[in-house]
Each structure stands twice: as C-alpha cells, then as structure tokens.
Design a protein around this motif. Structure first.
Motif, PDB file in Angstrom:
ATOM      1  N   ALA A  42       0.743  -1.173   0.073  1.00 12.43           N
ATOM      2  CA  ALA A  42       0.092  -0.042  -0.029  1.00 12.43           C
ATOM      3  C   ALA A  42       1.000   1.201  -0.158  1.00 12.43           C
ATOM      4  N   TYR A  43       1.947   1.369   0.770  1.00 12.28           N
ATOM      5  CA  TYR A  43       2.753   2.516   0.870  1.00 12.28           C
ATOM      6  C   TYR A  43       3.927   2.298  -0.355  1.00 12.28           C
ATOM      7  N   ASP A  44       4.298   1.138  -0.357  1.00 10.04           N
ATOM      8  CA  ASP A  44       5.355   0.673  -1.238  1.00 10.04           C
ATOM      9  C   ASP A  44       4.877  -0.140  -2.464  1.00 10.04           C
ATOM     10  N   ASN A  45       4.235   0.325  -3.591  1.00 11.47           N
ATOM     11  CA  ASN A  45       4.197   1.661  -3.948  1.00 11.47           C
ATOM     12  C   ASN A  45       2.966   2.315  -4.263  1.00 11.47           C
ATOM     13  N   ALA A  46       1.783   1.493  -3.843  1.00 10.08           N
ATOM     14  CA  ALA A  46       0.592   2.261  -4.320  1.00 10.08           C
ATOM     15  C   ALA A  46       0.219   3.462  -4.123  1.00 10.08           C
ATOM     16  N   SER A  47       1.016   4.090  -2.953  1.00  8.46           N
ATOM     17  CA  SER A  47       0.676   5.365  -2.333  1.00  8.46           C
ATOM     18  C   SER A  47       1.535   6.340  -3.622  1.00  8.46           C
ATOM     19  N   GLY A  48       2.545   5.986  -4.142  1.00  9.04           N
ATOM     20  CA  GLY A  48       3.093   6.507  -5.129  1.00  9.04           C
ATOM     21  C   GLY A  48       2.260   6.697  -6.419  1.00  9.04           C
ATOM     22  N   VAL A  49       1.947   5.632  -6.684  1.00 10.31           N
ATOM     23  CA  VAL A  49       1.286   5.387  -7.958  1.00 10.31           C
ATOM     24  C   VAL A  49       0.036   6.249  -7.850  1.00 10.31           C
ATOM     25  N   ALA A  50      -0.649   6.156  -6.845  1.00  4.86           N
ATOM     26  CA  ALA A  50      -1.843   7.058  -6.829  1.00  4.86           C
ATOM     27  C   ALA A  50      -1.722   8.617  -6.646  1.00  4.86           C
ATOM     28  N   ALA A  51      -0.323   9.096  -6.198  1.00  3.30           N
ATOM     29  CA  ALA A  51      -0.105  10.397  -6.553  1.00  3.30           C
ATOM     30  C   ALA A  51       0.282  10.837  -7.702  1.00  3.30           C
ATOM     31  N   LEU A  52       1.061   9.869  -8.416  1.00  5.44           N
ATOM     32  CA  LEU A  52       1.330  10.022  -9.802  1.00  5.44           C
ATOM     33  C   LEU A  52       0.135  10.237 -10.837  1.00  5.44           C
ATOM     34  N   ILE A  53      -0.928   9.438 -10.494  1.00  6.47           N
ATOM     35  CA  ILE A  53      -2.112   9.457 -11.369  1.00  6.47           C
ATOM     36  C   ILE A  53      -2.752  10.754 -10.901  1.00  6.47           C
ATOM     37  N   GLU A  54      -2.606  11.248  -9.943  1.00  8.05           N
ATOM     38  CA  GLU A  54      -3.117  12.730  -9.624  1.00  8.05           C
ATOM     39  C   GLU A  54      -2.401  13.870 -10.289  1.00  8.05           C
ATOM     40  N   VAL A  55      -1.082  13.693 -10.480  1.00  9.11           N
ATOM     41  CA  VAL A  55       0.005  14.581 -11.083  1.00  9.11           C
ATOM     42  C   VAL A  55      -0.496  14.363 -12.599  1.00  9.11           C
ATOM     43  N   ASN A 193       8.462   0.616   9.562  1.00  6.40           N
ATOM     44  CA  ASN A 193       9.414   0.171   8.781  1.00  6.40           C
ATOM     45  C   ASN A 193       9.703  -1.446   9.413  1.00  6.40           C
ATOM     46  N   ALA A 194       9.624  -1.401  10.859  1.00  3.75           N
ATOM     47  CA  ALA A 194      10.148  -2.625  11.426  1.00  3.75           C
ATOM     48  C   ALA A 194       8.921  -3.908  11.027  1.00  3.75           C
ATOM     49  N   SER A 195       7.669  -3.184  10.926  1.00  4.91           N
ATOM     50  CA  SER A 195       6.458  -4.007  11.168  1.00  4.91           C
ATOM     51  C   SER A 195       5.904  -4.409   9.557  1.00  4.91           C
ATOM     52  N   SER A 196       6.062  -3.350   8.715  1.00  3.29           N
ATOM     53  CA  SER A 196       5.415  -3.505   7.627  1.00  3.29           C
ATOM     54  C   SER A 196       6.218  -3.563   6.039  1.00  3.29           C
TER      55      SER A 196
END
Length: 233
Positions: A42-55, A193-196
């Motif tokens: 989700a963070y690595d890297n669906a979050s970046g994909v979502a941000a880039l779609i909005e860009v 970072n430690a758990s996910s």
C-alpha cells in the motif's frame, strides 16, 4: 505483466519529454506471516502510483500543456531489480535522447505535511535547484539524503535513466512534520518500517494523513512542469 505508460503531448516538442515514474508492483503472494500471505504494498508503492495518477490528471486539466511532452511510467518489477524501468530504457515510447529529465516517487507521505523534503540525486543535475525553488514556494526546505549509507538513489526506477545519462531525481518526503515534536518524523515511521516494510501488513489504513501526499504530489507537478518548460538542459 508489463509497464503501463501514459502521455500528455507537449505544445511545442511532442517527441521531447519529461518522464515521471512510480512502480506499481510489489512482492505478490509469499510466505504467510500472521496468517496473511498477500503482500499488498500500500505504501510501497500504491501510494506513489496514486500520487502520480493525480499529477497526470492535473496536467490534463491545464489550459495548455508545457513545451515538452509528459510521460507517465508505471513500471513493473521494481522489486525484482528495476526490470520495468530497465525495459523502458531499452524500448522507450518517446526517444530516450530527447528525455530531458526523470522524476520518481517511491512512497507518498502518509503521515502529514512536512517542512522539508529530499530531492534524492538532486545534486547531480539542475533538478535539485528546481526542486529547491519550488519547495520553498510550498513552505518546504530541501534536505540532503538522510541515510546515504542505504544507497537509496541506486534502488528505484529513476536509476536506470540516470545510468543512461538522463538527469533523474526521486522526490522523497521529509522528517520535520508540521505541528509535531522534534524527532516525531523519525520515531513514528520507525515502527512501520519494522512491522510492514516488504511485509503483508503494508496495507491500506483509512486513518492515514493524506495532506503530506498532496503536498508531495504538488512538488512533483511543479518540478516536472519547470523541467518541461526549460529551454536548455
């Protein structure tokens, strides 16, 4: 499964481009941990994909696009060794020789707005100066790589382009969170970072603070716009 590419044609130089990148893959299905075997990313890297779609969406809403075209590369197989980005370098949609800059995002800020950011690799080209100026407009200062020993510049989708001689930068969120105590931005992500990190528990959380992701996406947009407008590189 291959790369996904979208293009917003430039108003003057349709074959010349600025490329934005974010990888959409993660580790898939793996060894179960606490009963979960799907590595969501989700963070690595669906979050970046979502941000880039909005860009990309923001560029389509301009009255007129910048001078050069904008290429949006959603790369596959980053986790397997940057394979999707490497393949694009070998078989570009627009000429690699006319790709003037690459801007990567690998993790959008899910913890809130910051007073700082990192333009990873910015010291290697004019992209760092552009990011510093635009960051100040958004109330953020540019900071150096906080963990150079990790070699982060060499580990995401912008790197194959840098190897090909193209100015490349990764826009990372900072650690100085607005309204938070000193060191909060270091201590709070540490348990994640430690758990996910690269684990099934990297999954969507409705309680995330997306203001930081919006801030980061705005910076990506502005840096890319300026790079696409520059007359000379």
């Amino acid at each position: 499964v291959g790369d996904v590419v979208g293009i917003v044609p430039g108003r003057e130089q349709t074959q010349a481009s600025v490329l934005f990148s974010a990888h959409y893959d993660h580790l898939g299905i793996g060894e179960p941990i606490n009963g979960h075997s799907i590595y969501n990313g989700a963070y690595d890297n669906a979050s970046g994909v979502a941000a880039l779609i909005e860009v990309a969406r923001a560029f389509t809403r301009l009255e007129q696009p910048p001078a050069r075209s904008l290429v949006f590369l959603f790369a596959t197989a980053e986790e397997a060794g940057l394979l999707g980005a490497r393949q694009y370098v070998r078989t570009p949609v627009l000429p690699l020789a006319q790709t003037v800059a690459v801007i990567n995002i690998d993790g959008a800020n899910l913890w809130g707005e910051t007073d700082d950011f990192v333009a990873l690799g910015g010291e290697r080209s004019r992209l760092g100066q552009i990011a510093e100026v635009r960051g100040r407009e958004l109330g953020m200062r540019a900071e150096p790589d906080p963990a150079p020993q990790l070699g982060l510049f060499f580990r995401s989708d912008h790197f194959p382009f840098a190897l090909a001689g193209i100015p490349a930068v990764q826009i990372m969120h900072g650690e100085s969170y607005r309204g938070r105590p000193a060191n909060w931005g270091i201590e709070t992500p540490a348990p994640w970072n430690a758990s996910s990190y690269h684990l099934p528990s990297d999954e969507y959380d409705p309680n995330v603070n997306l203001r930081g992701a919006v801030q980061q996406a705005r910076l990506l947009f502005l840096v890319g716009y300026d790079a696409a407008e520059l007359v000379n590189w």
